[in-house]
Design an enzyme around this catalytic site. Sequence first.
Site, PDB file in Angstrom:
ATOM      1  N   HIS A 124       0.845  -1.200   0.000  1.00  0.00           N
ATOM      2  CA  HIS A 124       0.000   0.000   0.000  1.00  0.00           C
ATOM      3  C   HIS A 124       0.886   1.258   0.000  1.00  0.00           C
ATOM      4  O   HIS A 124       0.640   2.197  -0.776  1.00  0.00           O
ATOM      5  CB  HIS A 124      -0.911  -0.014   1.224  1.00  0.00           C
ATOM      6  CG  HIS A 124      -1.693   1.241   1.421  1.00  0.00           C
ATOM      7  ND1 HIS A 124      -2.970   1.417   0.930  1.00  0.00           N
ATOM      8  CD2 HIS A 124      -1.369   2.410   2.039  1.00  0.00           C
ATOM      9  CE1 HIS A 124      -3.393   2.628   1.242  1.00  0.00           C
ATOM     10  NE2 HIS A 124      -2.443   3.251   1.913  1.00  0.00           N
ATOM     11  N   GLU A 125       1.923   1.270   0.830  1.00  0.00           N
ATOM     12  CA  GLU A 125       2.809   2.442   0.886  1.00  0.00           C
ATOM     13  C   GLU A 125       3.614   2.589  -0.406  1.00  0.00           C
ATOM     14  O   GLU A 125       3.817   3.712  -0.891  1.00  0.00           O
ATOM     15  CB  GLU A 125       3.744   2.348   2.098  1.00  0.00           C
ATOM     16  CG  GLU A 125       3.033   2.377   3.443  1.00  0.00           C
ATOM     17  CD  GLU A 125       2.116   3.590   3.629  1.00  0.00           C
ATOM     18  OE1 GLU A 125       2.439   4.667   3.104  1.00  0.00           O
ATOM     19  OE2 GLU A 125       1.068   3.442   4.289  1.00  0.00           O
ATOM     20  N   HIS A 128       1.567   4.399  -2.868  1.00  0.00           N
ATOM     21  CA  HIS A 128       1.523   5.864  -2.748  1.00  0.00           C
ATOM     22  C   HIS A 128       2.701   6.519  -3.485  1.00  0.00           C
ATOM     23  O   HIS A 128       2.569   7.596  -4.061  1.00  0.00           O
ATOM     24  CB  HIS A 128       1.550   6.282  -1.276  1.00  0.00           C
ATOM     25  CG  HIS A 128       0.218   6.204  -0.593  1.00  0.00           C
ATOM     26  ND1 HIS A 128      -0.931   6.725  -1.148  1.00  0.00           N
ATOM     27  CD2 HIS A 128      -0.147   5.687   0.610  1.00  0.00           C
ATOM     28  CE1 HIS A 128      -1.956   6.525  -0.313  1.00  0.00           C
ATOM     29  NE2 HIS A 128      -1.505   5.886   0.746  1.00  0.00           N
ATOM     30  N   GLU A 187      -6.064   6.894  -1.426  1.00  0.00           N
ATOM     31  CA  GLU A 187      -6.058   5.683  -0.596  1.00  0.00           C
ATOM     32  C   GLU A 187      -6.633   4.498  -1.374  1.00  0.00           C
ATOM     33  O   GLU A 187      -6.120   3.381  -1.302  1.00  0.00           O
ATOM     34  CB  GLU A 187      -6.864   5.902   0.692  1.00  0.00           C
ATOM     35  CG  GLU A 187      -6.267   6.920   1.654  1.00  0.00           C
ATOM     36  CD  GLU A 187      -4.868   6.562   2.126  1.00  0.00           C
ATOM     37  OE1 GLU A 187      -4.443   5.404   1.940  1.00  0.00           O
ATOM     38  OE2 GLU A 187      -4.185   7.449   2.646  1.00  0.00           O
TER      39      GLU A 187
HETATM   40 ZN   LIG Z   1      -2.414   5.243   2.502  1.00  0.00          ZN
END
Ligand SMILES: [Zn+2]
Length: 284
Positions: A124-125, A128, A187
């Site tokens: 997830h990071e 980003h 997100e």
């Molecule tokens: Zn996030």
Amino acid sequence: MRRLCSELRVRRPLGCVAIAVAALVTAGCATLTVPEEQQLADQFEAEIRRQHRLVTDRVIVRYIDAIGRRVVVAAGPQPFSYEFSVVDDPTINAFAGPAGMIYVHTGTILAARNVSELAGVIAHEVGHVAERHVAENYGKQRAAGIAHTAAVLGGGLLGGSVGANAANLATGLGLAGVLNSFGREAEREADDFAVHVLPRAGYDPNGLPSFFETLIAEGGPSGPAFLSSHPAPRDRLVTTRETIAALPPSGALRRDDGGKLEIIQRRIALLTGESSPRSPDRRR
Ligand SMILES: [Zn+2]
């Protein structure tokens, strides 16, 4: 758009700057270029080291780094060489810095029930960074810095350049929390990135929604970064499960790693005095 940003650094009088800044902020202009983002990495790292205690134990750092490398390789060609660090902090969180600097809290490692959950957080990071969300946030901070300077100049309090450059922001405004305050769409994109990349890295993508269950059980989000309050973890859990259900079938995917995670968790507990939420003394 970049032409407008360049003009901001030199154009006066202030009225023009203020109008242009407003346009810049609302338009989301000023996303950092890849070279700009790379220039900030060292300064960001120094700021993080000033504000947080990083884990130096090589066994722990290598373990997280190895998971991160698998994710990055699966993500395909990237403009950055990613670096994975562990923050000695018992809260469940993770965050991303410029140019592929990813930080995972010891609290997250301790809370993970298996390696696929940890890989889910890391993916997830990485998402980003890969989707340029960090660069966008940095760009917005740079725009805000210009707006702030313009406002001060307007009050006659300060003379000097209107041109706030990105380097100054690394120490002045470059807080991880600010840079990791992503919007709902970002997100969703990072979650989507993660569940698509995880199977290619050999990890069960259900690790991500599974970790959302832990977040919910722990009382929900309380800050920026991975624990972003929007969308709520429950919504993210549902959305990611739906996305995973629509993925093409994969071969055998890793959920556990033969006890390695448990060894790392015990090592963290020994070194930091923190304990896993699954430990008897932390069970509610
Ligand atoms: Zn996030």
